[in-house]
Structure formats: structure tokens, C-alpha cells
Design an enzyme around this catalytic site. Structure first.
Site, mmCIF file in Angstrom:
data_model
loop_
_atom_site.group_PDB
_atom_site.id
_atom_site.type_symbol
_atom_site.label_atom_id
_atom_site.label_comp_id
_atom_site.label_asym_id
_atom_site.label_seq_id
_atom_site.Cartn_x
_atom_site.Cartn_y
_atom_site.Cartn_z
ATOM 1 N N LYS A 103 -61.721 -2.024 -45.428
ATOM 2 C CA LYS A 103 -62.007 -2.831 -46.626
ATOM 3 C C LYS A 103 -61.803 -1.970 -47.852
ATOM 4 C CE LYS A 103 -63.575 -7.020 -47.706
ATOM 5 N NZ LYS A 103 -63.380 -8.271 -46.967
ATOM 6 N N TYR A 132 -64.434 -23.774 -52.034
ATOM 7 C CA TYR A 132 -63.780 -25.004 -52.502
ATOM 8 C C TYR A 132 -62.970 -25.638 -51.378
ATOM 9 C CZ TYR A 132 -61.089 -28.430 -54.972
ATOM 10 O OH TYR A 132 -60.536 -29.636 -55.340
HETATM 11 P P1 NAD Z 1 -63.965 -16.203 -54.810
HETATM 12 O O1 NAD Z 1 -64.108 -15.154 -55.815
HETATM 13 O O2 NAD Z 1 -62.736 -17.059 -54.821
HETATM 14 O O3 NAD Z 1 -65.216 -17.216 -54.901
HETATM 15 C C1 NAD Z 1 -66.542 -16.819 -54.945
HETATM 16 C C2 NAD Z 1 -67.380 -17.984 -55.461
HETATM 17 O O4 NAD Z 1 -68.750 -17.637 -55.431
HETATM 18 C C3 NAD Z 1 -67.085 -18.381 -56.922
HETATM 19 O O5 NAD Z 1 -67.169 -19.777 -57.050
HETATM 20 C C4 NAD Z 1 -68.230 -17.723 -57.688
HETATM 21 O O6 NAD Z 1 -68.532 -18.385 -58.917
HETATM 22 C C5 NAD Z 1 -69.347 -17.875 -56.698
HETATM 23 N N1 NAD Z 1 -70.435 -16.925 -56.906
HETATM 24 C C6 NAD Z 1 -70.363 -15.601 -57.213
HETATM 25 N N2 NAD Z 1 -71.609 -15.094 -57.333
HETATM 26 C C7 NAD Z 1 -72.467 -16.101 -57.071
HETATM 27 C C8 NAD Z 1 -73.872 -16.215 -57.024
HETATM 28 N N3 NAD Z 1 -74.660 -15.175 -57.292
HETATM 29 N N4 NAD Z 1 -74.401 -17.416 -56.709
HETATM 30 C C9 NAD Z 1 -73.608 -18.479 -56.449
HETATM 31 N N5 NAD Z 1 -72.268 -18.436 -56.481
HETATM 32 C C10 NAD Z 1 -71.729 -17.266 -56.796
HETATM 33 O O7 NAD Z 1 -64.172 -15.497 -53.396
HETATM 34 P P2 NAD Z 1 -63.760 -16.010 -51.958
HETATM 35 O O8 NAD Z 1 -62.465 -15.380 -51.577
HETATM 36 O O9 NAD Z 1 -63.916 -17.490 -51.890
HETATM 37 O O10 NAD Z 1 -64.881 -15.297 -51.062
HETATM 38 C C11 NAD Z 1 -66.189 -15.839 -50.928
HETATM 39 C C12 NAD Z 1 -66.879 -15.157 -49.763
HETATM 40 O O11 NAD Z 1 -66.114 -15.370 -48.573
HETATM 41 C C13 NAD Z 1 -67.036 -13.645 -49.884
HETATM 42 O O12 NAD Z 1 -68.233 -13.245 -49.261
HETATM 43 C C14 NAD Z 1 -65.848 -13.101 -49.093
HETATM 44 O O13 NAD Z 1 -66.074 -11.789 -48.622
HETATM 45 C C15 NAD Z 1 -65.808 -14.122 -47.977
HETATM 46 N N6 NAD Z 1 -64.513 -14.203 -47.290
HETATM 47 C C16 NAD Z 1 -63.375 -14.517 -47.967
HETATM 48 C C17 NAD Z 1 -62.169 -14.624 -47.275
HETATM 49 C C18 NAD Z 1 -60.900 -15.063 -47.947
HETATM 50 O O14 NAD Z 1 -59.920 -15.326 -47.226
HETATM 51 N N7 NAD Z 1 -60.874 -15.192 -49.259
HETATM 52 C C19 NAD Z 1 -62.136 -14.356 -45.901
HETATM 53 C C20 NAD Z 1 -63.326 -14.030 -45.242
HETATM 54 C C21 NAD Z 1 -64.505 -13.968 -45.950
#
Ligand code: NAD
Length: 428
Positions: free
Chosen positions: A104, A240
Site C-alpha cells: 500500500k 456511490y
Molecule cells: P473516495 O475518496 O472516492 O470516497 C470516500 C467517501 O467517503 C467520500 O464520499 C467522502 O466524502 C466520504 N468520507 C470521507 N470521510 C468521511 C467521514 N469521516 N464520514 C463520512 N464520510 C466520509 O474513496 P473510495 O475509493 O470510494 O474508498 C472508500 C473506502 O473503500 C476506503 O476505505 C478504501 O480504502 C476502500 N476501498 C476502495 C477500493 C477502490 O477500488 N476504490 C477498493 C477497496 C477498498
């Protein structure tokens, strides 16, 4: 961050080690990253000045294959957070049984405070700083919080430039070409035009949907007559997309969503198209028409069937676990539940689908992207999604079987399965 997530990860590992009676030597191997890379690098800002940034690349375990894991841009990124995330990547790849290890990356930055040019400069400079330790058969980064396909394209392009440059130095040739498989598979989550895979953007969410459907078949809500209500915390890429997928399945009704600023609720369902328009217009879901404003804490405690934390770590804790009403918690974020909260949820007979299973669809399609880049053969969206469905359903069944074997919850089942698979490779 209030709690040291890496300590939480080690507590989890310790519990699994006890359960499967893991030899102390192997526990020690799994308790530390193989390599921790700390970098400080310069970025040219729009005002012409240079600003230094700090970043990390944690290479946790490579027993099952090259390190694999996203890059996070966030003002609160820390080395222990990246370490925990790299550990979970190793576990995740093992749970879905793909031949990759765990890594990571992270940069301490609030990307919202940078211009687009500054963001590109930062992305390229970070790649220059970690160039030596990444590559198609070494370490394969991908997007994570605040890093997008466009950022992956910049990073991929910078990697190619450096690779050509390093070869030129060796060969002293000016017109040197390198084969695609020497650089293109290094970054996954790229835009399709830049070598990305069909379906990668939605893959994490779609993978979560597949395992949720499997979990429902095993749960007490499977014969429910009314729609299955869902609340999603954090409507970013993952949140989303899963909200949209669930809203398009007539069995589900998404009644609440949130972002870092606010949450919104409507008992009859949220219009996801409107959510996107509102986010594009104002940057937040706040003020969405036909909804009631709620806080993130209220969202977590709503009386729904399924709760989907899809934002950041440590959202379900000792403080609020007793008030969680959802029967199923689908952990799309990494580490949203603390170990203390886990115990409470288990006692309350809640089904927690652990992060290393729930959100493994992303890394699964990243692996597909890597395979496609290696072979220069590209798959259709249907092919990608069929393979993803097969992987996620099989992984759910494997985790369920392991949890039943040890009579533990799904998190312990997934962790036990992952540790056993990693140790098997270490022993070889
Ligand atoms: P992103 O940045 O696109 O979205 C994160 C969302 O969380 C945003 O809507 C943001 O406003 C919201 N957010 C941030 N802090 C917050 C809080 N304190 N309370 C409520 N909402 C809050 O990120 P993402 O890529 O959608 O990732 C989200 C999670 O999923 C992370 O934990 C990431 O590690 C995990 N994840 C992502 C992927 C991927 O393919 N993108 C894969 C595996 C895991």
C-alpha cells in the site's frame, strides 16, 4: 486518527493465530512488513515554489506474488495506517485466491487544496521517489482514497518514462523502445484508453454486491416480504457505485447516504442520479431535495437491514456498536469496525461481512487488468463481470466454510483462510 489501525490489525492477527494454532515464527513473519519505504519528495507548485511532501510505500508480504495495493492521498495518512492497509491487502489477495501479495502507498496531502497541475506534479514526483521498488513483477499500485484513474494514467506514464530512461542509460541507445509488459501492468485502475480494464471502476462495489447477495441467502432476512433497506456511509467511488447497483435491484431500497460533510435520508428511497448531480454541483450530498438531513453518526445507527460503511476506518466503535440496528454490515471501507465493536456486534448476532472479503472485487479486477496488460489481450465487460462474480461467490463460500469449521464469525473465518493460504506459500 484516534486509534492506531495497525495495532487493531495486529490484535486481529493475534486472535487468528490463537484460533488456528499458528507457530510463533510465522506469527512474527506476518506481524511486520517485509519492507517499509519512506520518501520525501519535491513538488513544483503553481507559484513557482517547491514544496516537500512525505509519502510511504509499505510492502507487507510477497509470499503469494508481487505486492499489490492502492495509493492514498489524504492529509491524515500515516505510516501505521499504510502499514495496516498493506497487511489487509496481503490478506485480501489470499481470500480471493489471486497470486498477489500485499502492499500500500500513501502521501500526506489534502488533494482538494492543490490545482490539477500541482496534483499531476505530485503524482509524478511520488512515482519518481518509489520507482526502484515498483514494477509489473515487483509491486503493483492502484487507486485508493482520493486517487483516480486519471492519476493512475499520470503515474503509469511517469513510470514508462523512467523505465525508458533507465534502459537508455544502460544501452546508451537514443531510440530505445520497451515492450508494453515491461511497464503497462505496473499500475492498475487506469482509464480504459490507457490500458485499463473494463469494469474496474465499479468492480469493488459490484464485488460487494455479489457477496451481499450470498450473505442474504444465508440470513434471516432472506424471506423478508418488504424491500431490504440499506444505508451507505460515504458516497465516493465505492459507496456511490454500490448504492447505485443496489438501487437498481428491485429487492433493495437505499434510504440513506452520506459524505464527509453530511448525510441525507428518505424512507422511500434516495434518487442516486440526483445524488450525483448534487455532488457535481455542490461537492456534497447536503441539501438534496426530498431528503431529511442526518449526521454520519445517525446514519450508522439507522433502523435498516443492511449498513454499508464505505468511507474510512474506525467508524463502528465501542461507543456506537451497541446502537447499530442493521442485521448485516457490509464493510466496503477498509477497517471500518474496531475489534471492540466487533465483539459487541457478534454478541448481538449481527452478520459482519469483513472488508477483506467485501471489498476484494477491486483488487480482483485489478488482477484481471494486470493479466490483460501482460498478455496484451483485452476482455469484454461481460467477461470481466462473469469472472468477478465467480471469484466473489467462491470466496464467500470458502470464507463461510472456514467460519463454520472453526465456529467463528466471518471476519475470523476470512482471516483464518487468508493466513493459512499465505503460510502455505511461505512453507513451500
Ligand atoms: P473516495 O475518496 O472516492 O470516497 C470516500 C467517501 O467517503 C467520500 O464520499 C467522502 O466524502 C466520504 N468520507 C470521507 N470521510 C468521511 C467521514 N469521516 N464520514 C463520512 N464520510 C466520509 O474513496 P473510495 O475509493 O470510494 O474508498 C472508500 C473506502 O473503500 C476506503 O476505505 C478504501 O480504502 C476502500 N476501498 C476502495 C477500493 C477502490 O477500488 N476504490 C477498493 C477497496 C477498498
Amino acid at each position: 486518527m484516534a486509534e492506531n489501525v495497525f495495532e487493531n490489525a495486529l490484535i486481529q492477527l493475534g486472535k487468528v493465530a490463537d484460533l488456528i494454532k499458528l507457530d510463533k515464527t510465522y506469527l512474527e513473519i506476518l506481524s511486520k512488513p517485509e519492507r517499509a519505504v519512506y520518501v520525501n519528495f519535491p513538488v513544483k507548485m503553481d507559484n513557482g515554489k517547491i514544496r516537500m511532501f512525505q509519502g510511504f510505500r509499505m510492502q507487507y508480504n510477497s509470499a503469494r506474488g508481487p505486492y499489490k495495493g492502492g495509493i492514498r492521498f489524504h492529509q491524515e495518512v500515516s505510516d501505521y495506517e499504510v502499514k495496516a492497509l498493506s497487511f489487509w491487502m496481503a490478506m485480501k489477495c489470499a481470500v480471493v485466491n489471486i497470486p498477489l501479495g500485499g502492499g500500500k502507498g500513501g502521501v500526506i496531502v489534502d488533494p482538494k487544496k492543490l490545482s490539477k497541475k500541482e496534483l499531476e506534479n505530485l503524482s509524478r514526483s511520488y512515482v519518481r521517489a518509489i520507482f526502484d521498488c515498483i514494477g509489473p513483477n515487483k509491486d503493483i499500485p492502484a487507486p485508493d482514497v482520493n486517487t483516480t484513474p486519471e492519476i493512475m494514467a499520470w503515474m503509469s506514464d511517469e513510470f514508462k518514462r523512467l523505465k525508458v530512461k533507465s534502459k537508455k542509460v544502460k544501452a546508451t541507445s537514443k531510440k530505445l523502445k520497451i515492450a508494453d509488459n515491461e511497464w503497462l501492468p505496473t499500475f492498475t485502475g487506469k482509464p480504459i484508453k490507457k490500458g485499463g480494464s473494463q469494469g474496474r471502476t465499479e468492480a469493488t462495489a459490484l464485488g460487494g454486491y455479489f457477496v451481499l447477495c450470498e450473505a442474504i441467502k444465508k440470513s434471516k432476512i432472506k424471506n423478508q416480504k418488504s424491500k431490504i433497506t440499506v444505508a451507505v456511509q460515504g458516497v465516493g467511488n465505492v459507496g456511490y457505485n454500490i448504492a447505485k447497483i443496489l438501487a437498481s435491484d428491485e429487492r433493495f431500497c437505499v434510504v440513506a447516504v452520506s459524505d464527509s460533510r453530511s448525510g441525507v435520508y428518505n424512507k422511500d428511497g434516495i434518487d442516486l442520479e440526483k445524488v450525483m448531480q448534487q455532488k457535481e454541483k455542490t461537492g456534497s450530498v447536503s441539501g438534496l431535495t426530498d431528503t431529511k438531513k442526518i449526521t454520519n453518526s445517525e446514519l450508522l445507527e439507522l433502523d435498516v437491514d443492511v449498513l454499508v460503511p464505505a468511507a474510512i476506518e474506525n467508524q463502528i466503535t465501542n461507543d456506537n456498536a451497541n446502537r447499530i440496528k442493521a442485521n448485516i454490515i457490509l464493510e466496503m471501507a477498509n477497517g471500518p469496525t474496531t475489534p471492540d465493536a466487533d465483539k459487541i456486534l457478534y454478541k448481538k448476532k449481527k452478520v459482519v461481512i469483513p472488508d477483506i472479503l467485501a471489498n476484494a472485487g477491486g483488487v480482483t479486477v485489478s488482477y484481471f487488468e494486470w493479466l490483460q496488460n501482460m498478455d496484451s489481450k483485452y476482455w469484454s465487460l461481460e467477461e470481466v463481470n462473469t469472472k468477478l462474480a465467480k471469484t466473489m461467490k467462491k470466496s464467500f463460500a470458502d470464507v463461510w466454510k472456514e467460519a463454520s469449521k472453526y465456529k467463528v464469525d466471518l471476519r475470523m473465518g476470512a482471516d483464518a483462510l487468508a493466513v493459512e493460504r499465505i503460510i502455505k506459500k511461505i512453507k513451500k
